[in-house]
Design a protein around this motif. Structure first.
Motif, mmCIF file in Angstrom:
data_model
loop_
_atom_site.group_PDB
_atom_site.id
_atom_site.type_symbol
_atom_site.label_atom_id
_atom_site.label_comp_id
_atom_site.label_asym_id
_atom_site.label_seq_id
_atom_site.Cartn_x
_atom_site.Cartn_y
_atom_site.Cartn_z
ATOM 1 N N ALA A 69 0.835 -1.208 0.000
ATOM 2 C CA ALA A 69 0.000 0.000 0.000
ATOM 3 C C ALA A 69 0.863 1.248 0.000
ATOM 4 C CB ALA A 69 -0.920 -0.013 1.220
ATOM 5 N N GLN A 70 1.936 1.190 0.793
ATOM 6 C CA GLN A 70 2.836 2.339 0.879
ATOM 7 C C GLN A 70 3.504 2.604 -0.468
ATOM 8 O OE1 GLN A 70 2.641 3.679 3.817
ATOM 9 N NE2 GLN A 70 3.923 5.438 3.350
ATOM 10 N N LEU A 71 3.942 1.517 -1.113
ATOM 11 C CA LEU A 71 4.605 1.672 -2.415
ATOM 12 C C LEU A 71 3.627 2.187 -3.473
ATOM 13 C CD1 LEU A 71 6.827 -1.524 -2.449
ATOM 14 C CD2 LEU A 71 7.602 0.839 -2.368
ATOM 15 N N ARG A 72 2.395 1.684 -3.390
ATOM 16 C CA ARG A 72 1.384 2.143 -4.354
ATOM 17 C C ARG A 72 1.181 3.655 -4.214
ATOM 18 N NH1 ARG A 72 -3.315 0.039 -2.486
ATOM 19 N NH2 ARG A 72 -2.953 -2.021 -3.307
ATOM 20 N N PHE A 73 1.151 4.093 -2.966
ATOM 21 C CA PHE A 73 0.978 5.530 -2.726
ATOM 22 C C PHE A 73 2.177 6.313 -3.260
ATOM 23 C CE2 PHE A 73 1.688 9.251 -0.001
ATOM 24 C CZ PHE A 73 0.519 9.936 -0.254
ATOM 25 N N GLU A 74 3.376 5.785 -2.998
ATOM 26 C CA GLU A 74 4.585 6.482 -3.459
ATOM 27 C C GLU A 74 4.613 6.576 -4.982
ATOM 28 O OE1 GLU A 74 7.116 8.164 -2.010
ATOM 29 O OE2 GLU A 74 5.758 8.055 -0.308
ATOM 30 N N ILE A 75 4.255 5.464 -5.639
ATOM 31 C CA ILE A 75 4.236 5.459 -7.109
ATOM 32 C C ILE A 75 3.216 6.482 -7.616
ATOM 33 C CG2 ILE A 75 3.612 4.078 -9.144
ATOM 34 C CD1 ILE A 75 4.701 1.628 -7.534
ATOM 35 N N GLN A 79 3.785 9.834 -9.767
ATOM 36 C CA GLN A 79 3.121 9.990 -11.066
ATOM 37 C C GLN A 79 2.022 11.050 -11.018
ATOM 38 O OE1 GLN A 79 1.764 6.043 -12.011
ATOM 39 N NE2 GLN A 79 3.696 5.479 -12.967
ATOM 40 N N SER A 80 1.951 11.764 -9.918
ATOM 41 C CA SER A 80 0.898 12.781 -9.810
ATOM 42 C C SER A 80 1.128 13.868 -10.854
ATOM 43 C CB SER A 80 0.882 13.391 -8.412
ATOM 44 O OG SER A 80 2.038 14.163 -8.220
ATOM 45 N N ARG B 66 -11.199 8.758 -14.006
ATOM 46 C CA ARG B 66 -11.823 7.983 -15.075
ATOM 47 C C ARG B 66 -10.804 7.204 -15.900
ATOM 48 N NH1 ARG B 66 -15.519 11.620 -17.579
ATOM 49 N NH2 ARG B 66 -15.927 10.015 -19.111
ATOM 50 N N HIS B 67 -9.531 7.589 -15.813
ATOM 51 C CA HIS B 67 -8.492 6.875 -16.554
ATOM 52 C C HIS B 67 -7.664 5.961 -15.651
ATOM 53 C CE1 HIS B 67 -9.589 9.219 -19.978
ATOM 54 N NE2 HIS B 67 -9.254 10.359 -19.403
ATOM 55 N N GLY B 68 -8.114 5.741 -14.430
ATOM 56 C CA GLY B 68 -7.439 4.796 -13.545
ATOM 57 C C GLY B 68 -6.276 5.373 -12.767
ATOM 58 N N GLN B 69 -6.175 6.675 -12.697
ATOM 59 C CA GLN B 69 -5.114 7.290 -11.899
ATOM 60 C C GLN B 69 -5.604 7.432 -10.454
ATOM 61 O OE1 GLN B 69 -2.133 7.939 -13.054
ATOM 62 N NE2 GLN B 69 -2.573 7.552 -15.210
ATOM 63 N N PHE B 70 -4.719 7.113 -9.506
ATOM 64 C CA PHE B 70 -5.118 7.125 -8.103
ATOM 65 C C PHE B 70 -5.348 8.545 -7.598
ATOM 66 C CE2 PHE B 70 -2.899 3.062 -8.424
ATOM 67 C CZ PHE B 70 -3.829 2.232 -7.834
ATOM 68 N N LEU B 71 -6.489 8.725 -6.957
ATOM 69 C CA LEU B 71 -6.778 9.996 -6.301
ATOM 70 C C LEU B 71 -6.768 9.837 -4.780
ATOM 71 C CD1 LEU B 71 -9.696 11.265 -8.577
ATOM 72 C CD2 LEU B 71 -7.295 11.938 -8.675
ATOM 73 N N ALA B 72 -7.082 8.634 -4.314
ATOM 74 C CA ALA B 72 -7.033 8.346 -2.870
ATOM 75 C C ALA B 72 -6.714 6.874 -2.684
ATOM 76 C CB ALA B 72 -8.367 8.680 -2.208
ATOM 77 N N THR B 73 -5.750 6.586 -1.814
ATOM 78 C CA THR B 73 -5.389 5.193 -1.552
ATOM 79 C C THR B 73 -5.242 4.992 -0.045
ATOM 80 O OG1 THR B 73 -3.002 5.583 -1.608
ATOM 81 C CG2 THR B 73 -4.051 5.069 -3.700
ATOM 82 N N SER B 74 -5.201 3.713 0.334
ATOM 83 C CA SER B 74 -4.979 3.391 1.740
ATOM 84 C C SER B 74 -3.483 3.264 1.977
ATOM 85 C CB SER B 74 -5.661 2.068 2.088
ATOM 86 O OG SER B 74 -7.005 2.286 2.383
ATOM 87 N N ILE B 75 -3.020 3.903 3.014
ATOM 88 C CA ILE B 75 -1.640 3.713 3.428
ATOM 89 C C ILE B 75 -1.647 3.426 4.929
ATOM 90 C CG2 ILE B 75 -0.581 5.114 1.629
ATOM 91 C CD1 ILE B 75 -0.468 7.409 3.587
ATOM 92 N N PHE B 76 -0.501 3.206 5.487
ATOM 93 C CA PHE B 76 -0.437 2.909 6.919
ATOM 94 C C PHE B 76 0.500 3.885 7.610
ATOM 95 C CE2 PHE B 76 -2.134 -0.851 5.065
ATOM 96 C CZ PHE B 76 -2.980 -1.362 6.024
ATOM 97 N N PRO B 152 -2.456 11.029 -3.190
ATOM 98 C CA PRO B 152 -1.191 11.256 -3.908
ATOM 99 C C PRO B 152 -1.169 12.535 -4.723
ATOM 100 C CG PRO B 152 -2.415 9.436 -4.886
ATOM 101 C CD PRO B 152 -3.095 9.780 -3.618
ATOM 102 N N GLU B 153 -2.333 13.061 -5.089
ATOM 103 C CA GLU B 153 -2.362 14.288 -5.886
ATOM 104 C C GLU B 153 -2.408 15.536 -4.990
ATOM 105 O OE1 GLU B 153 -2.075 14.525 -9.132
ATOM 106 O OE2 GLU B 153 -2.423 12.486 -9.828
ATOM 107 N N GLY B 154 -2.277 15.337 -3.704
ATOM 108 C CA GLY B 154 -2.252 16.485 -2.791
ATOM 109 C C GLY B 154 -3.599 17.179 -2.708
ATOM 110 N N THR B 155 -3.597 18.470 -3.008
ATOM 111 C CA THR B 155 -4.836 19.246 -2.859
ATOM 112 C C THR B 155 -5.781 19.095 -4.066
ATOM 113 O OG1 THR B 155 -3.816 21.182 -3.853
ATOM 114 C CG2 THR B 155 -3.659 20.996 -1.475
#
Lengths: 149, 572
Positions: A69-75, A79-80, B66-76, B152-155
């Motif tokens: 999960a951490q790596l996915r976030f970093e990637i 890529q942002s 819509r193109h599969g780019q992450f806007l919010a993910t789970s991290i720890f 990951p995209e911040g704001t």
């Protein structure tokens, strides 16, 4: 006399036999109990070891899941769009300003002096450009509309 | 003598035997009590002593564009706790923790010498720092890995996404609306532990796997969102506006392509946001008077009811009295004989009020309602406001409202309501329900959101005619919105801001709503800037923002100019 002797010795022999048998039975009993104990302890030990191993693996799986999960976030962060834009800027790229569309009208030459003006009518599909013409038109668009250095 | 001496020991033996038997009976009774009757209780106590159930946290569902780019993910991240009584050297421990937790050593020391059995030192520190802290093995200091949310995209699209608290609760935006779907179900793993904390027996077969939350695919395009936010930032800087909102929508389906507001916040560090009102998404919750953009609604009602045609005229004398209240044109002009097209082109208040009074209150407000004003759009975002429309019969409605409402004064709407209403003109007369989630993906499968038409507001012929008038309006009223080669339909709005006792004499809300290409709209954009300093007019500060975004969208979406798109090619 023999009988008396014999009579006298018979209980002794029986007592010896009884004692030997008792010892044997006891020995067998203790061996069996020992075996059962050993077997039981071995089983318990193996079970505990397996459980500990299982928990270690589960913990490792959880750790990997978290790391994943951490790596996915970093990637994703790398890529942002803000990072990509900054990287493109450093490489000297600039956003496209204006696309130039070149339209290919096929082999037939016709009057191209004035392009059609906007009307609120649906375009006749029979008069729409063919797929080949569309493809060439799009290629031209891509060639002219890409990033300009 | 002998008889006495022989019966005495026997009696004593009997007594001893009886006592022993009694003792054995009592012992057996107690054994029976504890081992049989109280067996269940004892087992439970034993289980509580050694049995441990560990929660396995599910991963909150991801949110993608819509193109599969992450806007919010789970991290720890690690939560750090201290047990003050177990700490031998609080000063040394505080100094070691200060660098890791990025806190003053004095503050940490105060917490470490407290009386409580346990204290929280920090929450959601990074994995690296948490693991380093654990490797130090500081006595009395514990770090527990906990799931948290990462953007990951911040704001980017912060107002639309919302955020998730450190306790795992989703608030605002998509996170709030879809919280139950996203959060999943926690699992657990049971086991018995020895005194050293080592799990020795896999407990009672109680392993319940966690169920991760659903993944959401949004209608948002992060590139368009980025374009919009960049242009909004630029517009805020150029106009020195206090706040601003831009929405880009597909007018045919209601799919939101981008939604941005300023000022904004960072959902990764939501707890630092001040004031907390910033969490509200202005696009769906901030009410404003739309001003002249609302003339689109008035004109649609007049056209659809057959009251006028584009060529119909009225005599513009520069003012009109409605309900005893005089209404003037925004520039106090007197236009004389004026067509409906000119009414929109020059954005004439007198003309709009003339139309609404001729329509009558009942018909006018019926159209206002059909356009969706006064009711929530139903967008799948948390915190939407329905707006405020006063109608005849309400205690605070006055006859003069019929005149002022016609040009967007005395009526409060949200940006999303406004763009949805104008989208009805763009798509042929249908009020669509805006939405932001395109697809929900669970373990069972995928659920695709179907575009929903709430109702047909007016005839498609009305939409076609009105679009043509709005194209004329852009050509005449606000050339700053025009993009060379493309036909754009749109309307500006400049609204005064209501204050107690009237309207603010200085500040305005400047806006523009437009769509393109006009005859087959691929997108509709609303730009709204609050209290711009550089100029008060929508045509001056909002229209250029529309043009800049539209220009980039034409290139990004590959929409050729009208001349290319509508060219008629002879067939060979």
């Amino acid at each position: 006399m023999e009988n008396s002797v014999g009579d006298a010795s018979s209980p002794n022999i029986a007592r010896v036999d009884l004692r030997t048998r008792t010892v044997r039975v006891a020995a067998v009993f203790f061996v069996l109990v020992g075996l059962m104990g050993w077997f039981s302890l071995t089983q318990a030990s193996q079970s505990t070891t397996a459980v500990i191993q299982l928990h270690k693996l589960a913990a490792e799986k959880e750790r990997l899941r978290q790391e994943n999960a951490q790596l996915r976030f970093e990637i994703s962060r790398l890529q942002s769009i803000s990072v990509l834009r900054e990287r493109a800027r450093k490489l000297g790229f600039a956003p496209p300003q204006e696309a130039e569309y070149l339209y290919w009208r096929g082999s037939q030459s016709d009057d191209q002096g004035s392009l059609p003006t906007f009307e609120f009518s649906t375009v006749d599909e029979s008069q729409e450009p063919s797929s080949l013409e569309r493809a060439i038109s799009h290629i031209l668009v891509l060639l002219t509309a890409g990033f300009s250095n | 003598m002998f008889a006495e001496s022989s019966s005495g020991p026997r009696r004593r033996l009997v007594v001893v035997w009886a006592l022993f038997s009694l003792f054995v009976l009592v012992l057996m009774g107690r054994l029976l009590y504890w081992q049989v009757l109280r067996r269940g209780d004892l087992l439970q106590i034993a289980a509580q002593e050694h049995y441990l159930s560990r929660t396995i946290y599910p991963q909150r569902g991801m949110i993608l564009d819509r193109h599969g780019q992450f806007l919010a993910t789970s991290i720890f991240g690690y939560d750090v706790f201290a047990r003050p009584r177990a700490i031998d050297d609080p000063l040394h421990t505080a100094e070691r923790l200060a660098t890791i937790l990025d806190q003053p050593p004095g503050d940490i020391f105060d917490l470490l010498v407290g009386d409580g059995p346990g204290v929280t030192l920090a929450r959601a520190i990074s994995m690296d720092r948490g693991e380093y802290l654990l490797s130090l093995g500081l006595p009395g200091i514990e770090a527990v890995s906990m799931p948290r949310r990462g953007y990951p995209e911040g704001t980017l699209a912060a107002h639309l996404l919302g955020f998730v608290t450190l306790d795992g609760e989703g608030f605002y935006g998509v996170e709030g609306w879809y919280d139950e779907v996203l959060k999943g179900l926690p699992g657990s793993r049971g086991g018995a532990e020895d005194p050293s904390g080592l799990t020795t027996i896999a407990g009672y077969g109680s392993y319940i796997p966690p169920r991760d939350g659903a993944t959401l695919i949004l209608t948002i395009d992060r590139t368009i969102q980025s374009i919009v936010e960049e242009q909004l930032d630029r517009a805020m800087a150029d106009s020195k506006a206090e706040a601003g909102t831009i929405i880009v929508m597909d007018p045919k389906t209601g799919a939101i392509l981008a939604m941005a507001s300023r000022p904004t916040y960072d959902p990764n560090r939501y707890w630092e946001t001040e004031p907390q009102e910033l969490f509200n998404n202005p696009a769906i919750s901030q009410l404003y008077e739309p001003g002249s953009v609302f003339k689109v609604v008035t004109m649609a009602a007049a056209l659809d009811s057959g009251l006028v045609t584009p060529g119909s005229t009225y005599e513009d004398r520069g003012s009109i009295l409605v309900g005893g209240r005089p209404i003037f044109n925004w520039d106090y002009s007197v236009r004389g004989t004026t067509t409906m097209t000119e009414l929109l082109r020059y954005s004439l208040n007198v003309g709009a009020a003339t139309l609404s009074t001729h329509l009558g209150a009942e018909k006018f407000y019926e159209y206002v309602r059909r356009f969706g004003f006064g009711e929530a759009t139903g967008v799948d975002l948390m915190g939407e406001f329905p707006g405020l429309v006063r109608v005849p019969g309400d205690p605070d409605w006055y006859e003069s409202d019929l005149g002022t409402n016609s040009f967007g004064q005395g009526i409060a709407v949200t940006s999303l309501q406004m763009i949805t209403a104008v989208a009805a003109v763009a798509n042929g007369g249908y009020l669509v329900q805006p939405y932001v989630v395109e697809k929900v993906i669970t373990e069972e499968g995928e659920t695709l959101t179907q575009p929903k038409i709430r109702r047909q507001v007016f005839l498609s012929e009305t939409a076609r005619v009105l679009t043509k008038m709005l194209v004329e309006a852009v050509s005449g009223e606000t050339s700053l919105a025009k993009v060379p080669g493309y036909t754009i339909a749109g309307k500006t709005g400049t609204a005064q801001i209501p204050v107690p006792g009237g309207y603010d004499p200085v500040w305005t809300v400047a806006s523009f709503v437009g769509y393109a290409p006009a005859e087959d709209p691929q997108f509709i954009i609303l730009v709204e800037l609050d209290r711009p300093e550089s100029a008060p007019w929508g045509s001056v500060v909002a229209a250029p923002v529309f043009r800049a975004i539209a220009q980039e969208l034409f290139t990004y979406l590959g929409i050729p100019p009208d001349a290319v798109r509508l060219a008629q090619v002879p067939q060979s």
